[in-house]
Write an enzyme that holds these catalytic residues in place. Structure first.
Site, PDB file in Angstrom:
ATOM      1  N   HIS A 107      -7.416  -3.540   4.774  1.00  0.00           N
ATOM      2  CA  HIS A 107      -6.875  -2.175   4.705  1.00  0.00           C
ATOM      3  C   HIS A 107      -7.680  -1.375   3.670  1.00  0.00           C
ATOM      4  O   HIS A 107      -8.070  -0.235   3.905  1.00  0.00           O
ATOM      5  CB  HIS A 107      -5.388  -2.229   4.322  1.00  0.00           C
ATOM      6  CG  HIS A 107      -4.834  -0.917   3.834  1.00  0.00           C
ATOM      7  ND1 HIS A 107      -5.091  -0.426   2.572  1.00  0.00           N
ATOM      8  CD2 HIS A 107      -4.065   0.016   4.442  1.00  0.00           C
ATOM      9  CE1 HIS A 107      -4.505   0.750   2.428  1.00  0.00           C
ATOM     10  NE2 HIS A 107      -3.866   1.030   3.554  1.00  0.00           N
ATOM     11  N   ASN A 108      -7.916  -1.977   2.524  1.00  0.00           N
ATOM     12  CA  ASN A 108      -8.647  -1.255   1.474  1.00  0.00           C
ATOM     13  C   ASN A 108     -10.102  -1.014   1.857  1.00  0.00           C
ATOM     14  O   ASN A 108     -10.661   0.035   1.535  1.00  0.00           O
ATOM     15  CB  ASN A 108      -8.548  -2.005   0.147  1.00  0.00           C
ATOM     16  CG  ASN A 108      -7.234  -1.741  -0.552  1.00  0.00           C
ATOM     17  OD1 ASN A 108      -6.229  -1.470   0.101  1.00  0.00           O
ATOM     18  ND2 ASN A 108      -7.224  -1.820  -1.863  1.00  0.00           N
ATOM     19  N   SER A 126       0.830  -1.206   0.000  1.00  0.00           N
ATOM     20  CA  SER A 126       0.000   0.000   0.000  1.00  0.00           C
ATOM     21  C   SER A 126       0.856   1.244   0.000  1.00  0.00           C
ATOM     22  O   SER A 126       1.948   1.263   0.556  1.00  0.00           O
ATOM     23  CB  SER A 126      -0.919   0.031   1.212  1.00  0.00           C
ATOM     24  OG  SER A 126      -1.662   1.241   1.180  1.00  0.00           O
ATOM     25  N   LYS A 157      -4.324  -6.809   3.490  1.00  0.00           N
ATOM     26  CA  LYS A 157      -4.364  -5.696   2.524  1.00  0.00           C
ATOM     27  C   LYS A 157      -5.807  -5.423   2.067  1.00  0.00           C
ATOM     28  O   LYS A 157      -6.214  -4.274   1.903  1.00  0.00           O
ATOM     29  CB  LYS A 157      -3.481  -6.007   1.306  1.00  0.00           C
ATOM     30  CG  LYS A 157      -3.560  -4.965   0.174  1.00  0.00           C
ATOM     31  CD  LYS A 157      -3.128  -3.597   0.661  1.00  0.00           C
ATOM     32  CE  LYS A 157      -3.006  -2.479  -0.330  1.00  0.00           C
ATOM     33  NZ  LYS A 157      -3.858  -2.319  -1.433  1.00  0.00           N
ATOM     34  N   GLU A 214      -9.962   1.830   3.963  1.00  0.00           N
ATOM     35  CA  GLU A 214      -9.671   2.989   3.088  1.00  0.00           C
ATOM     36  C   GLU A 214     -10.981   3.511   2.462  1.00  0.00           C
ATOM     37  O   GLU A 214     -11.240   4.714   2.449  1.00  0.00           O
ATOM     38  CB  GLU A 214      -8.681   2.530   2.000  1.00  0.00           C
ATOM     39  CG  GLU A 214      -8.366   3.523   0.907  1.00  0.00           C
ATOM     40  CD  GLU A 214      -7.448   2.882  -0.171  1.00  0.00           C
ATOM     41  OE1 GLU A 214      -6.379   2.347   0.183  1.00  0.00           O
ATOM     42  OE2 GLU A 214      -7.807   2.926  -1.368  1.00  0.00           O
TER      43      GLU A 214
HETATM   44  C1  6PG Z   1      -3.206   1.307  -1.660  1.00  0.00           C
HETATM   45  C2  6PG Z   1      -4.514   1.377  -2.405  1.00  0.00           C
HETATM   46  C3  6PG Z   1      -4.459   0.713  -3.739  1.00  0.00           C
HETATM   47  C4  6PG Z   1      -5.807   0.693  -4.433  1.00  0.00           C
HETATM   48  C5  6PG Z   1      -6.125   1.925  -5.147  1.00  0.00           C
HETATM   49  C6  6PG Z   1      -7.436   1.930  -5.915  1.00  0.00           C
HETATM   50  O1  6PG Z   1      -3.273   0.829  -0.540  1.00  0.00           O
HETATM   51  O2  6PG Z   1      -2.194   1.756  -2.174  1.00  0.00           O
HETATM   52  O3  6PG Z   1      -5.494   0.739  -1.651  1.00  0.00           O
HETATM   53  O4  6PG Z   1      -3.990  -0.579  -3.544  1.00  0.00           O
HETATM   54  O5  6PG Z   1      -5.825  -0.316  -5.359  1.00  0.00           O
HETATM   55  O6  6PG Z   1      -6.131   2.971  -4.243  1.00  0.00           O
HETATM   56  O7  6PG Z   1      -8.471   1.287  -5.290  1.00  0.00           O
HETATM   57  P1  6PG Z   1      -9.967   1.428  -5.838  1.00  0.00           P
HETATM   58  O8  6PG Z   1      -9.890   1.565  -7.319  1.00  0.00           O
HETATM   59  O9  6PG Z   1     -10.676   0.194  -5.438  1.00  0.00           O
HETATM   60  O10 6PG Z   1     -10.499   2.668  -5.204  1.00  0.00           O
END
Ligand code: 6PG
Length: 481
Positions: free
Chosen positions: A185-186, A128, A182, A189
């Site tokens: 984490h997303n 990330s 991960k 996010e």
């Molecule tokens: C990271 C992000 C990354 C992610 C993009 C787009 O931790 O660097 O989570 O891995 O893939 O930010 O994600 P989306 O297209 O699903 O918003």
């Protein structure tokens, strides 16, 4: 056999990770399916550095020291399997393959099991931090063969982001544990981004703040212990950028339809599958989907008119309440994410250290924030903490702010502004803190129409009632008042 590390796939993440590894003192071999990309990389960003370019996988493999350490940075899904299949005949026992893409953790579980059974070792590594993080110091979430991690540790600890208590990397756990963490984490996010979007919506469309004022509010929030974070920082920056063509804030020219690559939805799918409530993250994923219905929304806006009431309170005081609502909602969102990790750890045998998961998110990654230090301490103090909201530092913070949070959600409802993640978080809090929920009635209904049985609060056992006949036999006037 001169290079200590190999990278397959020279899209921007692959290139940047390769440069990061080389900058930290490890000679790197690179391979890309199309020769032009490799040539371009070698002639530009790699020029004068300790890189070897290979144009066949045979040459690539031959250039690497054993056990070979090969980072695969290709599109998640079938391309990862294709690269592994092409590499396998060229490898020796003990060689280490690392998938650094956003792979679905079940794919990683499958690949790890297959490769380990063939005497190779495999690491599924969440990365990330976007492009800049990959180059300068990402947060790394490697899972898979422990022995392979031990070989990689000297490299990974050097290339990861560094924070006060060490590099943002740790061995996460076996199989797909790294990609699972991960994925969550997303999911978090997505939750953070939606909560920030709702705060913005309220301040722009209810309070009427302009871009300069929004910049100032987010910049100020970024100085607070509660909200200081990368996502708040970049939000403050966004409001400073003007569109050179129109002269108005660029953000106002952007189509309000959010994209997604799938990791947020995977988090939701898995949480539903293993039975962990993550309503804030579900609301965030749903909000992106709803935003994509742009044309329908434009048509509906003309038909489905909301309240005409406007805000008539104190703007400054309400901004402070929005900040509190954002913080309370954020605590709930992280409580959900951590609870999901805890359950997954049991279900999949990941043996996760939740304090360490929070620690390696303190730097390098998209959700990096001062707040993660508190989460780390909460789980270090009590590794079996059932829910983050019960940790002393979080409990008091949420109790102190709950009236502001309720006022924000109520005001949004009164004025017709959707705040799905704020409300989902408040519902999470109000459900989690209640000792009796209305699902006794749900159980009665299930037993009524399907004889699904129920348990009782006054005695043990499993019960069934013939509701239809018993109900028919009770004359209306006899019903308990
Ligand atoms: C990271 C992000 C990354 C992610 C993009 C787009 O931790 O660097 O989570 O891995 O893939 O930010 O994600 P989306 O297209 O699903 O918003």
């Amino acid at each position: 056999m001169t290079q200590q590390f190999g990278v397959i796939g020279l899209a921007v993440m692959g290139e940047n990770l390769a440069l990061n590894v080389e900058r930290n003192g490890f000679p790197v071999a690179v391979y890309n399916r199309s020769r032009e990309k490799t040539d371009e990389f070698m002639a530009t960003r790699a020029k004068g550095k300790n890189f070897v370019a290979a144009y066949t996988l045979e040459d690539f493999v031959a250039s690497l020291e054993r056990p070979r350490k090969i980072l695969i940075m290709v599109k998640a899904g079938a391309p990862v399997d294709a690269v592994i299949d092409q590499l396998k005949p060229l490898l020796d026992e003990g060689d280490i393959l690392i998938d650094g893409g956003n792979s679905l953790f079940t794919d990683t579980q499958r690949r790890a099991a297959a490769l380990e059974s063939e005497k190779f070792t495999f690491i599924g590594m969440g990365v990330s931090g976007g492009e800049e993080g990959a180059l300068l110091g990402p947060s790394l979430m490697p899972g898979g063969t422990k022995q392979a991690y031990d070989y990689l540790e000297p490299i990974l600890t050097r290339i990861a982001a560094q924070v006060d208590d060490g590099p943002c990397v740790t061995y996460i756990g076996p199989g797909g544990a790294g990609h699972y963490v991960k994925m969550v984490h997303n999911g978090i996010e997505y939750g953070d981004m939606q909560l920030i979007a709702e705060a913005y919506d309220l301040m722009k469309n209810v309070l009427g703040l302009n871009a300069t004022q929004l910049h100032e509010v987010f910049a100020e929030w970024n100085t607070t212990d509660e909200l200081n974070s990368y996502l708040i920082e970049i939000t403050a920056d966004v409001f400073k950028v003007m569109d050179p063509d129109t002269g108005i804030p660029l953000v106002d020219e952007i189509l309000d339809a959010a994209g997604q690559k799938g990791t947020g939805r995977w988090t939701v799918d898995n949480a539903l599958e293993i039975g962990v409530p993550i309503p804030t993250i579900i609301a965030a994923v749903t909000a992106r989907i709803m935003s994509s219905y742009k044309q329908e929304r434009v048509a509906a806006a003309k038909e489905l008119v909301g309240p005409s009431t406007t805000f008539d309170g104190d703007v400054k005081a309400f901004v402070a309440k929005v900040r509190d609502a954002l913080y309370c909602s954020k605590m709930c969102s992280y409580a959900q994410g951590m609870a999901l990790l805890s359950k997954a750890s049991q279900v999949y045998g990941f043996n996760l250290n939740l304090g360490e998961c929070a620690r390696i998110w303190k730097g390098g990654c998209i959700i990096r924030a001062g707040f993660l230090n508190k989460i780390k301490h909460a789980f270090d103090d009590n590794p079996s903490l059932p829910n983050l909201l019960l940790a002393p530092e979080f409990k008091q913070s949420i109790l102190d702010r709950q009236s502001a949070w309720r006022e924000v959600v109520a005001t949004a409802a009164r004025l017709g502004i959707a705040v799905p993640a704020f409300s989902a978080s408040l519902d999470y809090f109000d459900s989690y803190r209640r000792d009796r929920l209305p699902q006794n009635l749900t159980q009665a209904q299930r037993d009524y129409f399907g004889a699904h049985t129920y348990e009782r609060i006054d005695k043990p056992g499993v019960f069934h009632t013939d509701w239809i006949h018993v109900a028919d036999e009770v004359p209306e006037p006899m019903m308990a008042k």
